[in-house]
Design an enzyme around this catalytic site. Structure first.
Site, short mmCIF file in Angstrom:
data_model
loop_
_atom_site.label_atom_id
_atom_site.label_comp_id
_atom_site.label_asym_id
_atom_site.label_seq_id
_atom_site.Cartn_x
_atom_site.Cartn_y
_atom_site.Cartn_z
N HIS A 131 -16.96 13.67 17.63
CA HIS A 131 -16.24 12.43 17.32
C HIS A 131 -17.19 11.28 17.00
CE1 HIS A 131 -13.42 14.55 20.03
NE2 HIS A 131 -14.38 14.49 20.92
N ALA A 155 -27.07 15.21 -29.72
CA ALA A 155 -27.70 13.97 -30.18
C ALA A 155 -26.73 12.79 -30.24
CB ALA A 155 -28.33 14.18 -31.55
N GLY A 156 -25.46 13.03 -29.99
CA GLY A 156 -24.47 11.96 -30.14
C GLY A 156 -24.68 10.82 -29.16
N SER A 198 -21.45 10.02 25.74
CA SER A 198 -20.84 9.14 24.74
C SER A 198 -21.55 7.80 24.65
CB SER A 198 -19.37 8.92 25.09
OG SER A 198 -18.66 10.13 25.06
#
Length: 452
Positions: free
Chosen positions: A349, A13-14, A391
């Site tokens: 890559h 409860a803090g 690529s």
């Protein structure tokens, strides 16, 4: 031997004002898991074990987290903060429900272990009425001292009330306690608030038990295990202790950590055999790593499943929802998200793979992007088994690349590509012979100083 039942009450409860955060204290993470979740995972959770969590007002997020970890958790609200015993009695209904052992713990002590909870219960099995968890403090200043006489706990003495001899005691109160369930409600109800703050202190239970001629005892543990978290600095200290534990456990299980102190693990990380992790790797929650996997330096992995003999990185980022089949490879400067990458596929890559399925043995060239987001919705890319993507290709989802298909480098693919087809989408190459020479000569003439 009859199995004893238990009720664990976790005080959560803090407000945690010293954390200086809008997030409730017990929800701050250590090793990728909230403080509270660590405590609940360690608490007894067998068939005869119940759990209650005491929260503060307006802390619904804490209740939700408790039920996420332990769906059986009973939630109680402490509307006023009038001391630890008052907090426990917020769960009075649960205590009244009965259990052989009542365990009281705190939601901000993430390093406590299941073994410690089990040891705390053992004296109750042997006739003890109350057991306190203690630790030998390097610096006991500020802690309540545990005064032991004839191997029994005589008192918990707060520093302000301790005699000079008692101040020399290094055995300190960790706050965690076990009480015989048959007397728990009566003992807790007898705790008064005749003190300067007008609060109800759980530590007073020791005196009440002894006044009734019952036995109170102490179980010792390591100081690290009962660290309470009240500040961000203490949170960092707990993280360091937890990481050291996790690394040690991983290496004991056969994982090779090249430079252990540079590697960050999560509490739920699982490993197969012969896994190797290079320096400066961060592994977040939800990661499982298969046999023989190698994770290269500077990789960051969260919510991901890695199959056997996979290779990751260096400099790879695997985001939630990623899974790799056996032998798959993710190379340098590759990012994945919600991606299934099947056995033997390679993404080596400079690539982004999001909301995608890559079939077995497919090869994804450098600079490939799955364009998965149109500004409103995510869309999926399917790449078939054995496909080859050249690529610098952009795959605009939703799109399917067939099994065995080839994509020419530099292509922007917006339509499905059949199995074993070649797709190339780029302008024809234009070559102008001698153009570069003429260009340079023109530029040099333009740079000559004007006659003046």
């Amino acid at each position: 031997m009859t199995t004893r039942t238990s009720l664990t009450i976790v005080l959560a409860a803090g407000e945690g004002t010293r954390m200086r955060s809008s997030l409730p204290k017990v929800l701050h993470p250590v090793a990728g898991r909230p403080l509270l979740a660590h405590v609940l995972a360690a608490a007894p959770h067998g068939e005869g074990d119940k759990l209650a969590v005491v929260i503060g007002p307006d802390h619904q997020a804490v209740a939700d987290e408790a039920r996420r970890i332990r769906p059986d958790a009973q939630i109680y609200v402490q509307t006023e903060r009038l001391g630890t015993a008052h907090a426990v009695l917020a769960a009075k209904q649960a205590v009244a429900g009965g259990a052989d052992d009542l365990l009281i713990a705190f939601g901000d002590t993430p390093l406590i272990s299941a073994e410690t909870f089990a040891r705390l219960r053992e004296p109750l099995r042997n006739g003890g009425a109350l057991v306190v968890l203690g630790f030998r403090a390097v610096d006991p200043t500020g802690y309540g001292r545990l005064v032991v006489e004839d191997d029994r706990l005589a008192a918990i003495r707060e520093q302000a009330d301790a005699s000079p001899d008692e101040l020399k005691i290094t055995l300190c109160n960790a706050g965690v306690m076990a009480i015989d369930g048959r007397i728990a409600l009566d003992v807790l109800g007898a705790i008064g608030n005749a003190n300067k703050k007008g609060e109800y202190y759980l530590t007073d239970a020791v005196g009440i038990v002894r006044e009734r001629g019952l036995v109170a005892g102490v179980i010792e543990t390591d100081e690290d295990e009962v660290r309470g978290i009240n500040t961000k600095a203490q949170l960092a200290e707990a993280e360091a202790v937890m990481q050291a534990r996790l690394r040690q456990a991983a290496m004991a299980a056969g994982v090779t950590l090249i430079s252990p102190e540079t590697i960050h693990l999560a509490a739920d990380t699982t490993f197969g055999r012969d896994v190797t992790i290079e320096p400066f790797v961060v592994i977040g929650p939800g990661v499982s790593i298969g046999d023989g996997a190698v994770i290269h330096s500077f990789s960051h992995i969260v919510d991901t499943s890695l199959g056997k003999n996979t290779s990751i990185g260096p400099y790879a980022r695997l985001r939630p929802g990623t899974s790799l089949g056996d032998g798959a490879k993710i190379g340098n400067f590759v990012e994945t998200k919600a991606a299934q990458i099947d056995a033997g596929a390679k993404v080596n890559h400079l690539t982004y793979i999001g909301d995608a399925h890559i079939g077995p043995g497919a090869n994804i060239g450098a600079g490939t992007i799955t364009c998965n987001y149109d500004g409103f919705n995510k869309h999926k890319t399917e790449i078939g088994a054995g496909a080859f993507v050249g690529s610098n290709s952009s795959l605009v989802a939703p799109v399917r690349i067939g099994a065995g298909a080839y994509i020419g480098s530099g292509s922007v693919i917006t339509r499905n590509v059949p199995d074993d087809a070649l797709a190339v989408e780029r302008n024809d190459q234009s070559v102008r012979e001698g153009w570069a020479t003429r260009f340079r000569e023109a530029k040099l003439r333009a740079k000559k100083p004007k006659a003046g």
